[in-house]
Design an enzyme around this catalytic site. Structure first.
Site, short mmCIF file in Angstrom:
data_model
loop_
_atom_site.label_atom_id
_atom_site.label_comp_id
_atom_site.label_asym_id
_atom_site.label_seq_id
_atom_site.Cartn_x
_atom_site.Cartn_y
_atom_site.Cartn_z
NE ARG A 48 -1.69 -2.41 2.79
CZ ARG A 48 -1.95 -3.66 2.45
NH1 ARG A 48 -3.10 -3.95 1.93
NH2 ARG A 48 -1.09 -4.64 2.68
CB THR A 49 3.26 2.65 2.46
OG1 THR A 49 2.44 2.15 3.51
CG2 THR A 49 3.77 4.02 2.83
CE LYS A 61 26.66 -3.48 -5.94
NZ LYS A 61 26.75 -2.48 -7.02
NE ARG A 105 6.78 0.71 5.31
CZ ARG A 105 5.56 0.17 5.15
NH1 ARG A 105 5.44 -1.10 4.79
NH2 ARG A 105 4.48 0.90 5.35
CG HIS A 113 2.88 3.83 8.74
ND1 HIS A 113 3.07 4.70 7.68
CD2 HIS A 113 2.48 2.65 8.19
CE1 HIS A 113 2.79 4.06 6.55
NE2 HIS A 113 2.43 2.82 6.83
N1 CP Z 1 -0.59 -0.06 5.81
C1 CP Z 1 0.62 -0.28 5.31
O1 CP Z 1 1.62 0.35 5.67
O2 CP Z 1 0.67 -1.27 4.36
P1 CP Z 1 1.95 -1.73 3.56
O3 CP Z 1 2.87 -2.43 4.54
O4 CP Z 1 1.45 -2.67 2.48
O5 CP Z 1 2.63 -0.50 3.00
#
Ligand code: CP
Length: 311
Positions: A56-57, A84, A106, A134
């Site tokens: 999603r993100t 590396k 992330r 998040h």
């Molecule tokens: N909600 C969310 O962060 O989903 P993903 O891990 O798929 O990005």
């Protein structure tokens, strides 16, 4: 007003949160008209730098940037020079040298986005850092709540699931308490961080107490990948004593909505009938995620020195 980066909601004001949500209203209108070749970020570049898996993100940020006319680059740790031995900071310098405007990161380590942000010229957006925050997931959650209920003051939000390992729970808690909502948490004691009440949450002693009168019923995934040792006996026992089935929704407000950041473990935190219930906003959350990220990218670019996002 919003600064160079968006690293977490702990440090983001209610005014900035509402400004992002307000901007997202217009973005959602454009999205629902299927307008996906907009000029707002023409000439800008957005890079996603993901050291953990995501559907999603990452996809949402990439589409948001593309719909607004930005160039996009996707880097995953498994296919980058991190393999590396390159450090995060050197990766940041490299992306800066290529004139990136925004880096969405992330990372499994809490604080990695902040470290990167302190070394690069580009704006940094936290796309999830370890068990810390998040923020854009929480922003899209807020958008979804406001779209249904209109305001946050007095809104009762029940969050059930793996609170301890959840960056989504923390960003929601930081933001919702600033906006005036009431947050109630429910999880086995082993999945609740000590002292969480000090952040403004109420901890329920039973599923029924957590759900009582809730306007929003939010489930969170059990994050087995972040657990070192059994924190509960089995997934089936978790589902039986802590999961939400349709019969439990009768404790919530009759106009409640069901939310989940995804990915969902069907039959664990929610039964399938809850996930697919008319009250479920899980797919709407995904759509709202694109609108909110369009708004955020637009506002950050507008703020950048020498930068004028095209209105
Ligand atoms: N909600 C969310 O962060 O989903 P993903 O891990 O798929 O990005």
């Amino acid at each position: 007003m919003l600064g160079k980066d968006l690293l977490g909601l702990y440090e983001t004001s209610a005014e900035d949160i509402l400004a992002i949500l307000d901007t997202a209203v217009g973005m959602k209108r454009l999205l629902t008209q299927n307008l996906k070749k907009l000029p707002h970020l023409q000439g800008r570049t957005v890079t996603t730098l993901f050291y953990e898996n995501s559907t999603r993100t990452r996809c949402s940020f990439e589409l948001a940037a593309k719909y607004l006319g930005a160039g996009t680059v996707n880097i995953s740790a498994s296919s980058s020079s991190v393999q590396k031995g390159e450090t995060l900071i050197d990766t940041g310098y490299t992306l800066d040298a290529m004139k990136n405007d925004i880096i969405v990161i992330r990372h499994p380590m809490g604080g990695a986005p902040r470290l990167l942000a302190s070394h690069v010229r580009a704006s940094v957006v936290n796309g999830g850092d370890g068990i810390n925050e998040h923020p854009t997931q929480a922003l899209l959650d807020f958008y979804t709540m406001r779209e249904k209920f209109g305001a946050f003051k007095g809104l009762k939000v029940a969050i059930l699931g793996d609170i301890k390992h959840s960056r989504v729970a923390k960003s929601n808690l930081y933001g919702l308490t600033k906006l005036g909502a009431e947050v109630t948490l429910f999880a086995p004691g082993t999945l609740l961080p000590q002292g969480i009440e000090e952040l403004g949450a109420k901890v329920a002693r039973s599923r029924e107490e957590a759900l009582a009168g809730a306007n929003v019923v939010m489930g969170l995934r059990i994050q087995l990948e972040r657990m070192h040792g059994g924190l509960f006996p089995s997934l089936s026992e978790y589902a039986k004593y802590y999961g939400v089935a349709e019969e439990h929704l009768r404790y919530a407000d009759k106009d409640c909505i069901v939310m989940h950041p995804g990915p969902v473990n069907r039959g664990v935190e929610f039964t399938s009938d809850v996930i697919d219930a008319p009250e479920s906003k899980i797919c709407e959350q995904v759509l709202n995620g694109v609108a909110v990220r369009m708004a955020l990218l637009f506002l950050l670019c507008k703020n950048r020195q020498g930068g004028n996002a095209n209105e």
